[in-house]
Write a protein that holds these residues in place. Sequence first.
Motif, PDB file in Angstrom:
ATOM      1  N   HIS A   1       0.863  -1.188   0.000  1.00 42.74           N
ATOM      2  CA  HIS A   1       0.000   0.000   0.000  1.00 42.74           C
ATOM      3  C   HIS A   1       0.900   1.238   0.000  1.00 42.74           C
ATOM      4  N   VAL A   2       0.835   2.008  -1.080  1.00 42.86           N
ATOM      5  CA  VAL A   2       1.665   3.203  -1.217  1.00 42.86           C
ATOM      6  C   VAL A   2       0.797   4.437  -0.998  1.00 42.86           C
ATOM      7  N   ALA A   3       1.183   5.299  -0.048  1.00 44.45           N
ATOM      8  CA  ALA A   3       0.462   6.570   0.139  1.00 44.45           C
ATOM      9  C   ALA A   3       1.261   7.664  -0.559  1.00 44.45           C
ATOM     10  N   ILE A   4       0.553   8.485  -1.327  1.00 43.01           N
ATOM     11  CA  ILE A   4       1.225   9.540  -2.096  1.00 43.01           C
ATOM     12  C   ILE A   4       0.828  10.892  -1.532  1.00 43.01           C
ATOM     13  N   CYS A   5       1.811  11.689  -1.125  1.00 43.62           N
ATOM     14  CA  CYS A   5       1.522  13.023  -0.577  1.00 43.62           C
ATOM     15  C   CYS A   5       1.831  14.068  -1.647  1.00 43.62           C
ATOM     16  N   ALA A   6       0.785  14.775  -2.093  1.00 40.91           N
ATOM     17  CA  ALA A   6       0.966  15.768  -3.161  1.00 40.91           C
ATOM     18  C   ALA A   6       1.153  17.164  -2.585  1.00 40.91           C
ATOM     19  N   PHE A   7       1.958  17.976  -3.272  1.00 38.74           N
ATOM     20  CA  PHE A   7       2.059  19.400  -2.981  1.00 38.74           C
ATOM     21  C   PHE A   7       1.038  20.052  -3.918  1.00 38.74           C
ATOM     22  N   PRO A   8      -0.081  20.580  -3.373  1.00 39.74           N
ATOM     23  CA  PRO A   8      -1.244  20.832  -4.223  1.00 39.74           C
ATOM     24  C   PRO A   8      -1.244  22.172  -4.960  1.00 39.74           C
ATOM     25  N   PHE A   9      -0.101  22.622  -5.455  1.00 35.42           N
ATOM     26  CA  PHE A   9      -0.040  23.939  -6.099  1.00 35.42           C
ATOM     27  C   PHE A   9       0.628  23.849  -7.479  1.00 35.42           C
ATOM     28  N   GLY A  10       0.205  24.753  -8.395  1.00 35.63           N
ATOM     29  CA  GLY A  10       0.796  24.824  -9.742  1.00 35.63           C
ATOM     30  C   GLY A  10       0.674  23.495 -10.465  1.00 35.63           C
ATOM     31  N   SER A  11       1.707  23.143 -11.235  1.00 36.24           N
ATOM     32  CA  SER A  11       1.651  21.915 -12.030  1.00 36.24           C
ATOM     33  C   SER A  11       2.008  20.682 -11.206  1.00 36.24           C
ATOM     34  N   HIS A  12       2.442  20.875  -9.942  1.00 31.06           N
ATOM     35  CA  HIS A  12       2.947  19.739  -9.152  1.00 31.06           C
ATOM     36  C   HIS A  12       1.969  18.570  -9.020  1.00 31.06           C
ATOM     37  N   PRO A  13       0.686  18.794  -8.585  1.00 27.69           N
ATOM     38  CA  PRO A  13      -0.184  17.624  -8.414  1.00 27.69           C
ATOM     39  C   PRO A  13      -0.476  16.900  -9.725  1.00 27.69           C
ATOM     40  N   TRP A  14      -0.504  17.670 -10.843  1.00 23.87           N
ATOM     41  CA  TRP A  14      -0.757  17.045 -12.151  1.00 23.87           C
ATOM     42  C   TRP A  14       0.358  16.062 -12.492  1.00 23.87           C
ATOM     43  N   ILE A  15       1.583  16.513 -12.294  1.00 27.20           N
ATOM     44  CA  ILE A  15       2.715  15.693 -12.726  1.00 27.20           C
ATOM     45  C   ILE A  15       2.805  14.456 -11.844  1.00 27.20           C
ATOM     46  N   LEU A  16       2.545  14.659 -10.543  1.00 29.02           N
ATOM     47  CA  LEU A  16       2.574  13.520  -9.627  1.00 29.02           C
ATOM     48  C   LEU A  16       1.459  12.525  -9.988  1.00 29.02           C
ATOM     49  N   ALA A  17       0.262  13.048 -10.281  1.00 25.04           N
ATOM     50  CA  ALA A  17      -0.857  12.161 -10.634  1.00 25.04           C
ATOM     51  C   ALA A  17      -0.554  11.396 -11.920  1.00 25.04           C
ATOM     52  N   ASN A  18       0.051  12.074 -12.874  1.00 25.48           N
ATOM     53  CA  ASN A  18       0.417  11.414 -14.127  1.00 25.48           C
ATOM     54  C   ASN A  18       1.363  10.246 -13.853  1.00 25.48           C
ATOM     55  N   MET A  19       2.350  10.520 -12.999  1.00 27.73           N
ATOM     56  CA  MET A  19       3.333   9.487 -12.658  1.00 27.73           C
ATOM     57  C   MET A  19       2.676   8.333 -11.915  1.00 27.73           C
ATOM     58  N   VAL A  20       1.824   8.683 -10.946  1.00 29.10           N
ATOM     59  CA  VAL A  20       1.191   7.641 -10.130  1.00 29.10           C
ATOM     60  C   VAL A  20       0.240   6.808 -11.000  1.00 29.10           C
ATOM     61  N   GLY A  21      -0.405   7.450 -11.979  1.00 30.87           N
ATOM     62  CA  GLY A  21      -1.262   6.703 -12.913  1.00 30.87           C
ATOM     63  C   GLY A  21      -0.444   5.640 -13.638  1.00 30.87           C
ATOM     64  N   LYS A  22       0.770   6.014 -14.049  1.00 32.38           N
ATOM     65  CA  LYS A  22       1.628   5.042 -14.754  1.00 32.38           C
ATOM     66  C   LYS A  22       2.072   3.931 -13.814  1.00 32.38           C
ATOM     67  N   LEU A  23       2.429   4.327 -12.576  1.00 36.64           N
ATOM     68  CA  LEU A  23       2.890   3.309 -11.612  1.00 36.64           C
ATOM     69  C   LEU A  23       1.754   2.346 -11.276  1.00 36.64           C
ATOM     70  N   ALA A  24       0.540   2.903 -11.090  1.00 34.72           N
ATOM     71  CA  ALA A  24      -0.597   2.050 -10.709  1.00 34.72           C
ATOM     72  C   ALA A  24      -0.909   1.054 -11.823  1.00 34.72           C
ATOM     73  N   THR A  25      -0.716   1.481 -13.072  1.00 35.59           N
ATOM     74  CA  THR A  25      -0.958   0.565 -14.190  1.00 35.59           C
ATOM     75  C   THR A  25       0.128  -0.522 -14.224  1.00 35.59           C
ATOM     76  N   ALA A  26       1.378  -0.110 -13.941  1.00 35.10           N
ATOM     77  CA  ALA A  26       2.491  -1.073 -14.013  1.00 35.10           C
ATOM     78  C   ALA A  26       2.514  -2.024 -12.813  1.00 35.10           C
ATOM     79  N   ALA A  27       2.051  -1.562 -11.650  1.00 41.19           N
ATOM     80  CA  ALA A  27       2.079  -2.402 -10.445  1.00 41.19           C
ATOM     81  C   ALA A  27       0.638  -2.639 -10.018  1.00 41.19           C
ATOM     82  N   ALA A  28      -0.060  -3.460 -10.781  1.00 41.43           N
ATOM     83  CA  ALA A  28      -1.512  -3.585 -10.623  1.00 41.43           C
ATOM     84  C   ALA A  28      -1.927  -4.208  -9.288  1.00 41.43           C
ATOM     85  N   ASP A  29      -1.023  -4.953  -8.623  1.00 46.52           N
ATOM     86  CA  ASP A  29      -1.438  -5.559  -7.353  1.00 46.52           C
ATOM     87  C   ASP A  29      -1.044  -4.719  -6.135  1.00 46.52           C
ATOM     88  N   VAL A  30      -0.535  -3.520  -6.384  1.00 48.19           N
ATOM     89  CA  VAL A  30      -0.221  -2.606  -5.274  1.00 48.19           C
ATOM     90  C   VAL A  30      -1.375  -1.619  -5.138  1.00 48.19           C
TER      91      VAL A  30
END
Length: 458
Positions: free
Chosen positions: A6-35
């Motif tokens: 179980h991975v908890a992701i803490c976002a810095f919710p300003f400017g482009s930061h949460p978008w880029i983190l969400a994009n990355m986490v979307g890729k990780l969640a697809t690649a590590a489907a059982d996490v």
Amino acid sequence: MPPEKHVAICAFPFGSHPWILANMVGKLATAAADVRFSFLSTAKSNHVVFPPPSRAALIPSNLRVYDVGDGSPAGHHEASGDPRDQADLFLRAASANFQASVDTAERDAGRKVSLLLTDGLLTVVACEIAEKWHVPWVAFWFSAPHSLSMHVYADLIHQLRRNADDEEKTLDMIPGLSVMRMVDLPEELVMDPNMSVSCQMFRNLGNVILRAAAVVMNSFVEMDPEPLTADLKSKFSVLLHLGMLTLTPSSPLSLPASDETGCLTWLDSRGPRTVVYISFGSGPLSSPPPDEIMSLAKALESTRTPFLWSLTDRLKGQCLPGGFEERTGAHGRIVPWAPQREVLGHPACGAFVTHCGYNSVFESMAAGVPMIGRPVAVDQRICGKMVEEVWGIGTRVEGGVLTEGGMVKALEAVMRSEEGKAMREKAGELRRRLAEVAGPGGRAAADFKALVELISTS
Ligand SMILES: O=c1ccn([C@@H]2O[C@H](COP(=O)(O)OP(=O)(O)O[C@H]3O[C@H](CO)[C@@H](O)[C@H](O)[C@H]3O)[C@@H](O)[C@H]2O)c(=O)[nH]1
């Protein structure tokens, strides 16, 4: 059976930061489907990054989104006013607020968190939580690697930077940074740490981030100067380079690229390399002051340069000369949001007027488009310097501020002179190089696999 990790992701919710983190986490969640992934950010930011219902449907099933408090005082709907005050309020309460949301996420998942993944700007908060829970933490650094190095060497820099005369001193005591001067340092590094909670946190960031289980860079190892990368590698347990997270193939959660504002259709009607695209990023802190926006508008009007301008309605109302849009309508277009990567990649785009945000610079480079830089805040002076002095793919505006005369000269230089042609050629070379290193055989692809492995086994 519930997922093991179980991975908890803490976002810095300003400017482009949460978008880029969400994009990355979307890729990780697809690649590590059982996490199981729990993405934690403020309600306001989550509402924009994961707006219901359409984008919510794109979220991988092993990724859940949780709201955390924005730190605004009880009784207030949300923190308001100066964005710096909002960041300060958020950071002040971040540790308690993230912990409260993780409790909910753990109950939902039926699993304790096994790893914390965080925006590097939240380093001090993440380290405190991770050490309390005895879990490893991984920091994402979304800005230029040079700025991370400056944070790591903050104590040394502060010892050497004693008075105003030191501002022109170069940072040649830091491997790979000899081209930078004290005056180019990100402001969060030089602010008085007693001023606010965020100043203190940013001032301590460089020491604390050394304790991360891994640091993930938003850059390509092949593009960064060797002494800088080698030095950073020697400092961290694990240093991964995932490439420009906004450039490599997107997850469903990348920034909106749809052309709702008709930019691409409009560009189709313009000649090759005739249009200047203008954007000062995704947050209010990066916009030049109103009088400079006014000067830029006057230069576009007097030179009749075709332009596409991403400008919020608020700034449009406050900063443009009266009747500007009507007078320039035949050759210019203003939109509140543009599909930037696609705009830069359009054959009609000839130059980019930018605040030199890290993502914008790399997106321009990836499209082979030369830049006119007006750095405004944080790491933008560093990026502007790289653009002009190291890569030779653009120029910064005269005197560091937008004036009508300076802008007319810059437009002439970049759009129409031999100098501009040379910049475009260099940008084209870098575009080819980036395409090579971002491919499946590049280091970024291997480092992504290493991160998935780390997440799945920690
Ligand atoms: O109309 C627009 C305007 C922006 N963007 C996108 O928004 C992002 C903007 O990112 P960036 O250029 O990095 O600017 P900021 O949002 O201002 O980024 C903050 O975060 C960056 C990473 O830490 C820092 O480099 C900057 O200085 C800081 O202002 C880019 O991906 C753009 O493509 C669009 O798609 N359309």
